[in-house]
Design a protein around this motif. Structure first.
Motif, short mmCIF file in Angstrom:
data_model
loop_
_atom_site.label_atom_id
_atom_site.label_comp_id
_atom_site.label_asym_id
_atom_site.label_seq_id
_atom_site.Cartn_x
_atom_site.Cartn_y
_atom_site.Cartn_z
N CYS A 274 0.26 -27.72 7.77
CA CYS A 274 0.84 -28.76 6.92
C CYS A 274 2.31 -28.52 6.80
CB CYS A 274 0.32 -28.58 5.60
SG CYS A 274 0.80 -27.33 4.51
N PHE A 275 3.21 -29.61 6.66
CA PHE A 275 4.50 -29.64 6.67
C PHE A 275 5.02 -28.87 5.40
CE2 PHE A 275 8.76 -31.66 6.46
CZ PHE A 275 9.18 -31.33 7.79
N ASP A 276 4.77 -29.17 3.97
CA ASP A 276 5.25 -28.60 2.88
C ASP A 276 4.27 -28.17 1.99
OD1 ASP A 276 7.18 -27.71 1.14
OD2 ASP A 276 8.18 -29.77 0.59
N MET B 34 7.59 -25.79 6.14
CA MET B 34 8.78 -25.80 5.30
C MET B 34 9.20 -24.28 4.71
SD MET B 34 11.03 -28.33 5.77
CE MET B 34 10.53 -27.93 7.53
N GLN B 35 7.88 -23.84 4.19
CA GLN B 35 7.65 -22.67 3.40
C GLN B 35 8.29 -21.60 4.48
OE1 GLN B 35 5.46 -25.00 2.93
NE2 GLN B 35 6.45 -25.10 0.57
N ILE B 36 7.65 -21.28 5.68
CA ILE B 36 8.13 -20.61 6.67
C ILE B 36 9.65 -20.58 6.93
CG2 ILE B 36 7.85 -20.01 9.05
CD1 ILE B 36 4.82 -20.05 8.64
N LEU B 37 9.93 -21.89 7.08
CA LEU B 37 11.66 -22.14 7.37
C LEU B 37 12.46 -21.48 6.35
CD1 LEU B 37 13.65 -23.28 9.01
CD2 LEU B 37 13.45 -25.47 7.75
N ASP B 38 11.91 -21.72 5.17
CA ASP B 38 12.55 -20.98 3.91
C ASP B 38 12.72 -19.52 3.98
OD1 ASP B 38 13.53 -23.55 3.02
OD2 ASP B 38 11.88 -23.60 1.31
N LYS B 39 11.78 -18.87 4.52
CA LYS B 39 11.74 -17.39 4.38
C LYS B 39 12.77 -16.78 5.36
CE LYS B 39 6.98 -17.34 2.64
NZ LYS B 39 7.22 -16.73 1.44
N GLN B 40 13.13 -17.62 6.36
CA GLN B 40 14.01 -17.01 7.37
C GLN B 40 15.37 -16.58 7.00
OE1 GLN B 40 11.95 -16.33 10.30
NE2 GLN B 40 10.62 -17.47 8.77
N ALA B 41 15.75 -17.01 5.78
CA ALA B 41 17.02 -16.62 5.23
C ALA B 41 17.34 -15.29 5.30
CB ALA B 41 17.17 -17.51 3.88
N GLY B 42 18.55 -15.11 5.74
CA GLY B 42 19.10 -13.71 5.85
C GLY B 42 18.55 -12.80 6.99
N GLY C 256 16.14 -10.90 23.94
CA GLY C 256 15.09 -9.67 24.07
C GLY C 256 14.53 -9.34 22.67
N HIS C 257 15.12 -9.70 21.67
CA HIS C 257 14.62 -9.08 20.19
C HIS C 257 14.78 -10.46 19.34
CE1 HIS C 257 18.66 -8.52 18.98
NE2 HIS C 257 19.16 -8.20 20.51
N TRP C 258 13.49 -11.28 19.07
CA TRP C 258 13.60 -12.58 18.42
C TRP C 258 12.74 -12.49 16.99
CZ3 TRP C 258 17.15 -15.31 20.71
CH2 TRP C 258 17.31 -14.93 22.00
N ASN C 259 13.38 -13.21 15.84
CA ASN C 259 12.57 -13.31 14.73
C ASN C 259 11.24 -14.56 14.92
OD1 ASN C 259 14.00 -11.87 13.09
ND2 ASN C 259 15.51 -13.47 12.85
N ASP C 260 10.01 -14.26 14.73
CA ASP C 260 8.85 -15.14 15.01
C ASP C 260 8.54 -15.56 13.86
OD1 ASP C 260 6.92 -16.25 16.08
OD2 ASP C 260 5.53 -14.47 16.67
N PRO C 261 8.75 -16.72 13.47
CA PRO C 261 8.10 -17.47 12.25
C PRO C 261 6.74 -18.13 12.62
CG PRO C 261 9.68 -18.93 13.23
CD PRO C 261 9.73 -17.60 14.18
N ASP C 262 6.03 -17.49 13.49
CA ASP C 262 4.57 -17.91 14.06
C ASP C 262 4.61 -19.25 14.91
OD1 ASP C 262 2.13 -17.50 14.07
OD2 ASP C 262 1.43 -18.01 12.21
N GLY D 284 20.21 -20.28 14.35
CA GLY D 284 20.94 -21.22 13.62
C GLY D 284 20.56 -20.91 12.10
N PHE D 285 21.83 -21.51 11.39
CA PHE D 285 21.77 -21.34 10.19
C PHE D 285 21.74 -22.56 9.28
CE2 PHE D 285 25.97 -21.53 11.71
CZ PHE D 285 26.81 -22.12 10.68
N ARG D 286 21.37 -22.72 8.02
CA ARG D 286 21.49 -23.94 7.10
C ARG D 286 23.09 -23.90 6.52
NH1 ARG D 286 16.78 -24.23 3.00
NH2 ARG D 286 17.86 -22.42 1.95
N TYR D 287 23.59 -24.71 6.83
CA TYR D 287 25.08 -24.73 6.42
C TYR D 287 25.12 -25.35 4.94
CZ TYR D 287 29.80 -26.66 6.16
OH TYR D 287 31.29 -26.75 5.51
N SER D 288 24.54 -26.55 4.73
CA SER D 288 24.43 -27.43 3.22
C SER D 288 23.43 -28.16 3.22
CB SER D 288 25.63 -28.19 3.49
OG SER D 288 25.43 -29.30 4.48
N ILE D 289 22.91 -28.30 1.68
CA ILE D 289 22.01 -29.33 1.56
C ILE D 289 22.72 -30.31 0.34
CG2 ILE D 289 19.82 -29.34 0.03
CD1 ILE D 289 19.69 -26.25 0.47
#
Length: 413
Positions: free
Chosen positions: A216-218, A232-240, A248-254, A316-321
């Motif tokens: 699901c999206f959200d 969207m929940q997984i996207l938010d959990k990538q902060a930091g 050769g070494h990656w964060n994997d959000p599934d 990448g990073f979230r710059y603004s909302i």
């Protein structure tokens, strides 16, 4: 004389002990030179769960070629849980004979003949999440079998791991793979519980940062003892986490849910675009055999894939909302930038008037600066595949609900 003989005996014994001990020193570091850009491929779990067999895996490999996905950069065909049969009298794993009658080696040869690579699944515990034999206590034997079969990628899960510490368990399987001698990508799947981004850079090539994705999206799917997360929940959990990712070494959000039917076409686009911006592995989770043109178009968009596969390997990073619209940026090779405008509003189209020259943007993690006052950039729409002028004038766009605009900025010399 007795003293001399005694000393000689001590030296001889010491040499034997230390020499023997050195034979058992383990190499807890992964194979180098693999996954220098985020892995791209397909995995069986999201669509098929335990319903895997030899014929279906062959068909997915065929479809990866015929759909154009292989030519777009996808290379791994990964069998997830439930391929296992049992263990023989010596403890070596073998596949379910009814599901995989030809054996894994023959299947690997077939996949390789298509110009693709084969991945397989196991678990650090006594049993896999699907109740099949896990690798605990059999790590070196399993690694030998995987090497013998020609496996290229191992997803290593974290169910039924009572009493184990993640870092130690994953170092054990890494040592086993190194001892077996066949280079394999190691996908660490302990759901981010023990912060693998802090210790896994030299152990595995990618690590899950969260629990499982939900189609699901959200939203959030509550299973009682654990939760699965929407896009969207997984996207938010990538902060930091972006400072831990790189070649050769990656964060994997599934894995991706693109093409599995629950997301709208706009949401499929947004999901794929945000994973590209995260420098996330692009592991499709749909049935490749019956994709419509829209799904193929999302999964094979070469401009968006190029942002994901950029050799700098910067997440990448979230710059603004502002007004439900998030602006994300990703530094790219050669001074380019990937930029995404993501509309998280469920039911409203949002108008955006983005002044490129309003601020100088400094990415301190990557040590990159976007200063459109000094350098003018061309603006290319990666989904519509059209030019949108350059950064000397504001970008005026409308973004539908749960949709994105992805642009690539290129310095005009």
């Amino acid at each position: 004389m007795k003293k001399i003989l005694f000393l000689a005996t001590v030296i001889l014994c010491s040499s034997f002990i230390f020499g023997q001990g050195n034979n058992y020193v383990q190499d807890y570091t992964k194979f180098q030179g693999l996954a220098l850009t985020p892995p791209m491929g397909w995995n069986s779990w999201n669509k098929f769960a335990c319903n895997v067999d030899e014929a279906m895996i062959r068909q997915q490999a065929d479809a990866m070629v015929s759909s154009g996905m292989r030519d777009a950069g996808y290379e791994y065909i990964n069998i997830d849980d439930c391929w296992h049969g049992g263990r023989d009298s010596l403890g070596f794993i073998f596949p379910d004979a009814k599901r995989f009658p030809s054996g894994i080696k023959v299947l690997a040869d077939y996949v390789h003949s298509k110009g693709l690579k084969l991945g397989i699944y196991s678990d650090a515990g006594s049993q896999t999440c699907g109740g099949r034999p896990g690798s605990r206590g059999y790590e070196f034997q399993d690694a030998l079998k995987y090497a013998e079969w020609g496996i290229d990628y191992l997803k290593y899960d974290w169910c039924n791991t009572e009493g184990l510490k993640a870092e130690g368990a994953y170092k054990t399987i890494t040592a086993a793979l190194k001892k077996a001698g066949r280079p394999m990508v190691l996908s660490i799947c302990e759901w981010g519980t023990d912060a693998p981004w802090k210790w896994a850079q030299n152990v595995g090539h990618l690590w899950r940062t969260t629990g499982d994705i939900y189609n699901c999206f959200d939203c959030v799917k509550d299973h009682g003892t654990w939760k699965a997360w929407g896009v969207m929940q997984i996207l938010d959990k990538q902060a930091g986490l972006r400072q831990y990712a790189g070649p050769g070494h990656w964060n994997d959000p599934d894995m991706l849910e693109v093409g599995n039917g629950q997301l709208t076409p706009a949401e499929d686009r947004a999901h794929f675009s945000m994973w590209a911006m995260l420098a996330a592995p692009l592991i499709a989770g749909n049935d490749l055999r019956n994709m419509d043109e829209q799904t193929i178009g999302v999964l094979t968009n070469k401009e968006v894939i190029a942002i994901n596969q950029d050799p700098l390997g910067i997440q990448g990073f979230r710059y603004s909302i502002k007004d439900s619209v998030e602006t994300w940026l990703k530094p790219l090779n050669g001074g380019d930038w990937g930029v995404v405008f993501l509309n998280r509003n469920k039911g409203k189209t949002i108008s955006v008037n983005h002044n490129w020259q309003e601020k100088v943007i400094v990415d301190s993690v990557a040590d990159r600066t976007l200063d459109t006052r000094k350098i003018n950039y061309s603006v290319f729409d990666c989904w519509k595949k059209i030019s949108l002028g350059n950064t000397s004038t504001p970008l005026k766009i409308s973004i539908p609900p749960h949709d994105v605009m992805v642009v690539r900025l290129k310095a005009m010399r």
